[in-house]
Design an enzyme around this catalytic site. Structure first.
Site, PDB file in Angstrom:
ATOM      1  N   GLY A   1       2.283   1.873  10.906  1.00 28.82           N
ATOM      2  CA  GLY A   1       3.232   2.979  10.795  1.00 28.82           C
ATOM      3  C   GLY A   1       3.875   3.380  12.109  1.00 28.82           C
ATOM      4  O   GLY A   1       4.482   4.435  12.206  1.00 28.82           O
TER       5      GLY A   1
ATOM      6  N   GLU B   1      -5.510  -5.407  10.447  1.00 32.04           N
ATOM      7  CA  GLU B   1      -4.506  -4.380  10.702  1.00 32.04           C
ATOM      8  C   GLU B   1      -4.806  -3.692  12.026  1.00 32.04           C
ATOM      9  O   GLU B   1      -5.654  -2.789  12.081  1.00 32.04           O
ATOM     10  CB  GLU B   1      -4.525  -3.340   9.586  1.00 32.04           C
ATOM     11  CG  GLU B   1      -4.225  -3.911   8.217  1.00 32.04           C
ATOM     12  CD  GLU B   1      -3.635  -2.851   7.296  1.00 32.04           C
ATOM     13  OE1 GLU B   1      -2.527  -3.054   6.818  1.00 32.04           O
ATOM     14  OE2 GLU B   1      -4.279  -1.815   7.094  1.00 32.04           O
TER      15      GLU B   1
ATOM     16  N   ASN C   1       0.871  -1.176   0.000  1.00 33.02           N
ATOM     17  CA  ASN C   1       0.000   0.000   0.000  1.00 33.02           C
ATOM     18  C   ASN C   1       0.908   1.226   0.000  1.00 33.02           C
ATOM     19  O   ASN C   1       1.508   1.548   1.020  1.00 33.02           O
ATOM     20  CB  ASN C   1      -0.889  -0.038   1.255  1.00 33.02           C
ATOM     21  CG  ASN C   1      -1.707   1.223   1.425  1.00 33.02           C
ATOM     22  OD1 ASN C   1      -1.767   2.066   0.529  1.00 33.02           O
ATOM     23  ND2 ASN C   1      -2.343   1.356   2.579  1.00 33.02           N
ATOM     24  N   TRP C   2       0.993   1.869  -1.145  1.00 32.63           N
ATOM     25  CA  TRP C   2       1.928   3.002  -1.261  1.00 32.63           C
ATOM     26  C   TRP C   2       1.390   4.257  -0.585  1.00 32.63           C
ATOM     27  O   TRP C   2       2.114   5.236  -0.446  1.00 32.63           O
ATOM     28  CB  TRP C   2       2.213   3.299  -2.742  1.00 32.63           C
ATOM     29  CG  TRP C   2       2.984   2.239  -3.453  1.00 32.63           C
ATOM     30  CD1 TRP C   2       3.397   1.037  -2.956  1.00 32.63           C
ATOM     31  CD2 TRP C   2       3.448   2.290  -4.815  1.00 32.63           C
ATOM     32  NE1 TRP C   2       4.086   0.328  -3.916  1.00 32.63           N
ATOM     33  CE2 TRP C   2       4.122   1.079  -5.065  1.00 32.63           C
ATOM     34  CE3 TRP C   2       3.340   3.226  -5.844  1.00 32.63           C
ATOM     35  CZ2 TRP C   2       4.710   0.784  -6.306  1.00 32.63           C
ATOM     36  CZ3 TRP C   2       3.914   2.942  -7.070  1.00 32.63           C
ATOM     37  CH2 TRP C   2       4.597   1.734  -7.298  1.00 32.63           C
ATOM     38  N   LYS C   3       0.121   4.258  -0.240  1.00 34.02           N
ATOM     39  CA  LYS C   3      -0.524   5.442   0.364  1.00 34.02           C
ATOM     40  C   LYS C   3      -0.285   6.675  -0.509  1.00 34.02           C
ATOM     41  O   LYS C   3      -0.203   6.554  -1.725  1.00 34.02           O
ATOM     42  CB  LYS C   3      -0.032   5.628   1.804  1.00 34.02           C
ATOM     43  CG  LYS C   3      -0.169   4.350   2.633  1.00 34.02           C
ATOM     44  CD  LYS C   3      -0.025   4.577   4.099  1.00 34.02           C
ATOM     45  CE  LYS C   3      -0.086   3.255   4.833  1.00 34.02           C
ATOM     46  NZ  LYS C   3      -0.062   3.379   6.280  1.00 34.02           N
TER      47      LYS C   3
ATOM     48  N   GLY D   1       2.732  -1.286   4.356  1.00 33.02           N
ATOM     49  CA  GLY D   1       2.755   0.148   4.101  1.00 33.02           C
ATOM     50  C   GLY D   1       4.179   0.628   3.856  1.00 33.02           C
ATOM     51  O   GLY D   1       4.724   0.488   2.767  1.00 33.02           O
ATOM     52  N   GLY D   2       4.805   1.161   4.885  1.00 31.73           N
ATOM     53  CA  GLY D   2       6.131   1.776   4.755  1.00 31.73           C
ATOM     54  C   GLY D   2       7.148   0.919   4.009  1.00 31.73           C
ATOM     55  O   GLY D   2       7.870   1.423   3.125  1.00 31.73           O
TER      56      GLY D   2
ATOM     57  N   GLU E   1      -6.948   4.406   7.951  1.00 31.26           N
ATOM     58  CA  GLU E   1      -6.767   5.837   7.656  1.00 31.26           C
ATOM     59  C   GLU E   1      -8.014   6.403   6.971  1.00 31.26           C
ATOM     60  O   GLU E   1      -8.405   7.542   7.215  1.00 31.26           O
ATOM     61  CB  GLU E   1      -5.502   6.034   6.798  1.00 31.26           C
ATOM     62  CG  GLU E   1      -4.250   5.786   7.632  1.00 31.26           C
ATOM     63  CD  GLU E   1      -3.040   5.330   6.856  1.00 31.26           C
ATOM     64  OE1 GLU E   1      -3.009   5.447   5.620  1.00 31.26           O
ATOM     65  OE2 GLU E   1      -2.091   4.828   7.505  1.00 31.26           O
TER      66      GLU E   1
ATOM     67  N   HIS F   1      -9.459   0.761   4.949  1.00 32.52           N
ATOM     68  CA  HIS F   1      -8.200   1.016   5.654  1.00 32.52           C
ATOM     69  C   HIS F   1      -8.474   1.949   6.836  1.00 32.52           C
ATOM     70  O   HIS F   1      -9.302   2.855   6.737  1.00 32.52           O
ATOM     71  CB  HIS F   1      -7.181   1.645   4.690  1.00 32.52           C
ATOM     72  CG  HIS F   1      -5.804   1.658   5.271  1.00 32.52           C
ATOM     73  ND1 HIS F   1      -5.411   2.609   6.190  1.00 32.52           N
ATOM     74  CD2 HIS F   1      -4.736   0.846   5.086  1.00 32.52           C
ATOM     75  CE1 HIS F   1      -4.158   2.365   6.535  1.00 32.52           C
ATOM     76  NE2 HIS F   1      -3.729   1.296   5.881  1.00 32.52           N
TER      77      HIS F   1
ATOM     78  N   SER G   1       3.352  -2.501  10.477  1.00 30.68           N
ATOM     79  CA  SER G   1       4.807  -2.512  10.696  1.00 30.68           C
ATOM     80  C   SER G   1       5.445  -3.865  10.367  1.00 30.68           C
ATOM     81  O   SER G   1       6.367  -4.314  11.050  1.00 30.68           O
ATOM     82  CB  SER G   1       5.143  -2.075  12.124  1.00 30.68           C
ATOM     83  OG  SER G   1       4.688  -0.755  12.337  1.00 30.68           O
TER      84      SER G   1
HETATM   85  C1  PEP Z   1      -0.859  -0.105   6.236  1.00 30.01           C
HETATM   86  O1  PEP Z   1      -1.083   1.083   6.308  1.00 30.01           O
HETATM   87  O2  PEP Z   1      -1.645  -0.854   5.621  1.00 30.01           O
HETATM   88  C2  PEP Z   1       0.324  -0.619   6.897  1.00 30.01           C
HETATM   89  C3  PEP Z   1       0.360  -1.877   7.210  1.00 30.01           C
HETATM   90  O3  PEP Z   1       1.314   0.295   7.163  1.00 30.01           O
HETATM   91  P1  PEP Z   1       2.750  -0.017   7.808  1.00 30.01           P
HETATM   92  O4  PEP Z   1       3.269  -1.286   7.170  1.00 30.01           O
HETATM   93  O5  PEP Z   1       3.578   1.179   7.443  1.00 30.01           O
HETATM   94  O6  PEP Z   1       2.540  -0.181   9.256  1.00 30.01           O
END
Ligand code: PEP
Length: 249
Positions: free
Chosen positions: A172, A166, A9-11, A233-234, A96, A94, A212
């Protein structure tokens, strides 16, 4: 055997040019990986068409779609539009989107139906806040998100869904659910699906872990019987880290 999946997920990251370069790097790294894991990159909307052109092995996904079919909804992007770019997946629910854009269960149920009606596979996210985990409400929270967001679907439609657990406190933040915490709640999610749609359907549904996840913890998480991969994500923004997670299976 359930499909193993690693979805990035590049956000709201990367310009179009940076996104194309990242997709090219990911493709170069995964070219030699043959562990059966399906790789998906979920890009910003404006990247979809161009990134599609450079993808060979990875599938394409969006990070959202509208809850309406078409019309006067300035700034929105419909499920049909997403599909027309060559995308196959769409992340819905998600945390967010739920928290910053106030997307509630009813709206997510509408989006899910539209995504499915347009041939997209929803990657449907559920997960609790830190306060909810600390007060022992995490099982109730994910059950309610499943019931209100998805359990109106026919069995035929539900079978197409990919779930992503999640925990909001792990997204994050650098904090990851322990392997045991992940397995415990993934098993609970599968059992909840089984109670509604039957064990055969529950056994079919991939349940990804997100929060994470990185190359150093992916193996331990993915070894759990009910963890079928990750929503990343990251670490999806660094091709070598993303590949390190893909090869953790
Ligand atoms: C996400 O936002 O779906 C996610 C898992 O982010 P991160 O890996 O950065 O925690």
């Amino acid at each position: 055997m359930r499909q193993k999946i690693v979805a990035g997920n590049w956000k709201m990251n990367t310009t179009l040019q940076e996104g194309i370069a990242l997709a090219q790097e990911v493709e170069a790294l995964i070219a030699g990986v043959n562990n059966g894991a399906k790789v998906i990159v979920c890009t910003p909307f404006i990247h979809l068409t161009e990134v599609k052109k450079v993808l060979k092995k990875a599938a394409l996904g969006a990070q959202n779609c509208a809850s309406e079919v078409s019309g006067a909804y300035t700034g929105e992007v419909s499920a049909a539009m997403v599909k027309s770019t060559g995308a196959e997946y769409v992340i819905l629910g998600h945390s967010e989107r739920r928290s910053y854009y106030h997307e509630d269960d009813a709206m997510l149920a509408k989006k899910t139906k539209l995504a499915l009606a347009n041939g997209l596979i929803p990657i449907f996210c559920i997960g609790e806040l830190l306060s909810e985990r600390e007060s022992g409400k995490h099982f109730d929270v994910v059950k309610s998100q499943l019931e209100k967001g998805l359990f109106d679907l026919s069995e035929e439609d539900f079978k197409k869904i990919v779930l992503a657990y999640e925990p909001v406190w792990a997204i994050g933040t650098g904090k990851t659910a322990s392997s045991a915490q992940a397995q415990e709640i993934h098993k609970f999610i599968r059992d909840t699906v089984a109670a509604k749609y039957g064990q055969a359907v529950a056994d079919l549904i991939p349940i990804l872990y997100g929060g994470s996840c990185k190359p150093s913890n992916a193996k331990e998480l993915f070894e759990n019987p009910d963890v079928d991969g990750g929503l990343i994500g990251g670490a999806a923004l660094v091709a070598s880290d993303f590949n390190g997670i893909i090869t953790a299976f």
